[in-house]
Design a protein around this motif. Structure first.
Motif, PDB file in Angstrom:
ATOM      1  N   THR A  53       0.835  -1.207   0.000  1.00 34.34           N
ATOM      2  CA  THR A  53       0.000   0.000   0.000  1.00 34.34           C
ATOM      3  C   THR A  53       0.869   1.255   0.000  1.00 34.34           C
ATOM      4  N   ASP A 100      -9.066   1.622 -12.802  1.00 32.31           N
ATOM      5  CA  ASP A 100      -8.033   0.586 -12.839  1.00 32.31           C
ATOM      6  C   ASP A 100      -8.343  -0.523 -11.835  1.00 32.31           C
ATOM      7  N   ILE A 101      -8.704  -0.143 -10.641  1.00 35.71           N
ATOM      8  CA  ILE A 101      -9.027  -1.135  -9.604  1.00 35.71           C
ATOM      9  C   ILE A 101     -10.222  -1.977 -10.019  1.00 35.71           C
ATOM     10  N   VAL A 102     -11.264  -1.331 -10.524  1.00 33.53           N
ATOM     11  CA  VAL A 102     -12.480  -2.053 -10.928  1.00 33.53           C
ATOM     12  C   VAL A 102     -12.178  -3.017 -12.078  1.00 33.53           C
ATOM     13  N   MET A 104      -9.322  -4.341 -12.907  1.00 35.49           N
ATOM     14  CA  MET A 104      -8.486  -5.440 -12.420  1.00 35.49           C
ATOM     15  C   MET A 104      -9.304  -6.437 -11.589  1.00 35.49           C
ATOM     16  N   GLN A 105     -10.233  -5.951 -10.795  1.00 34.21           N
ATOM     17  CA  GLN A 105     -11.083  -6.855 -10.002  1.00 34.21           C
ATOM     18  C   GLN A 105     -11.963  -7.711 -10.905  1.00 34.21           C
ATOM     19  N   VAL A 106     -12.550  -7.089 -11.925  1.00 37.03           N
ATOM     20  CA  VAL A 106     -13.413  -7.827 -12.858  1.00 37.03           C
ATOM     21  C   VAL A 106     -12.597  -8.890 -13.599  1.00 37.03           C
ATOM     22  N   THR A 108      -9.799 -10.239 -12.697  1.00 32.25           N
ATOM     23  CA  THR A 108      -9.379 -11.269 -11.741  1.00 32.25           C
ATOM     24  C   THR A 108     -10.524 -12.253 -11.505  1.00 32.25           C
ATOM     25  N   ALA A 109     -11.730 -11.720 -11.342  1.00 31.92           N
ATOM     26  CA  ALA A 109     -12.905 -12.577 -11.129  1.00 31.92           C
ATOM     27  C   ALA A 109     -13.166 -13.465 -12.340  1.00 31.92           C
ATOM     28  N   ASN A 111     -10.852 -14.671 -14.111  1.00 36.27           N
ATOM     29  CA  ASN A 111      -9.675 -15.526 -14.206  1.00 36.27           C
ATOM     30  C   ASN A 111      -8.819 -15.214 -15.438  1.00 36.27           C
ATOM     31  N   LEU A 114      -2.917 -12.099 -15.307  1.00 34.82           N
ATOM     32  CA  LEU A 114      -2.553 -10.822 -14.706  1.00 34.82           C
ATOM     33  C   LEU A 114      -1.888  -9.878 -15.705  1.00 34.82           C
ATOM     34  N   THR A 118      -3.548  -6.442 -16.763  1.00 36.55           N
ATOM     35  CA  THR A 118      -2.818  -5.202 -16.482  1.00 36.55           C
ATOM     36  C   THR A 118      -2.660  -4.375 -17.745  1.00 36.55           C
TER      37      THR A 118
END
Length: 142
Positions: A53, A100-102, A104-106, A108-109, A111, A114, A118
């Motif tokens: 962080t 970016d966070i959203v 990456m979360q989607v 990742t979900a 699969n 990375l 990214t």
């Protein structure tokens, strides 16, 4: 042929400058992140969530500060007072950080690899940053 290349460079000067500044911003922000890692955490390759962080925050803040000044001067050639543009620039960068966070979360979900995720997120964020800067931050009617 050379004249055609000059015409294209002139026509897309702002976008070319934006991409160059973007590469420079990436180098500066990543440099700050890795220097901070060396100074603060002994160059760990496996940071704790807290360390991650801190490093991500240093990376983001450094990138936003560098990008603001370089975009303002070299890309959009703004002459407006900085105090008018800086808050809008930071707000636009916060919104694309959330994007970016959203994304990456989607991914990742779903699969998705990375590296692929990214890259796609970076392209979307870069486009959004340019649009926000062009239309919202440095858009001054003459």
């Amino acid at each position: 042929m050379i004249e055609k290349i000059r015409e294209l460079c002139k026509k897309y000067e702002e976008i070319i400058a934006y991409l160059i500044v973007g590469v420079m911003t990436t180098v500066v922000s990543l440099g700050a992140k890795f220097i901070a890692n060396a100074l603060l955490f002994g160059n760990t390759m496996y940071p704790t969530p807290f360390e991650n962080t801190v490093l991500s925050t240093i990376n983001w803040v450094t990138g936003v500060i560098f990008a603001f000044f370089t975009n303002r001067k070299f890309v959009f050639k703004s002459t407006e007072p900085m105090w008018k543009e800086a808050p809008k620039f930071v707000l636009s960068r916060v919104s694309t950080w959330i994007l970016d966070i959203v994304v990456m979360q989607v991914f990742t979900a779903l699969n998705i690899n990375l590296v692929v995720a990214t890259f796609i997120a970076a392209v979307l964020v870069t486009i959004a940053n340019y649009v926000f800067s062009k239309l919202f931050v440095f858009n001054h009617k003459k």
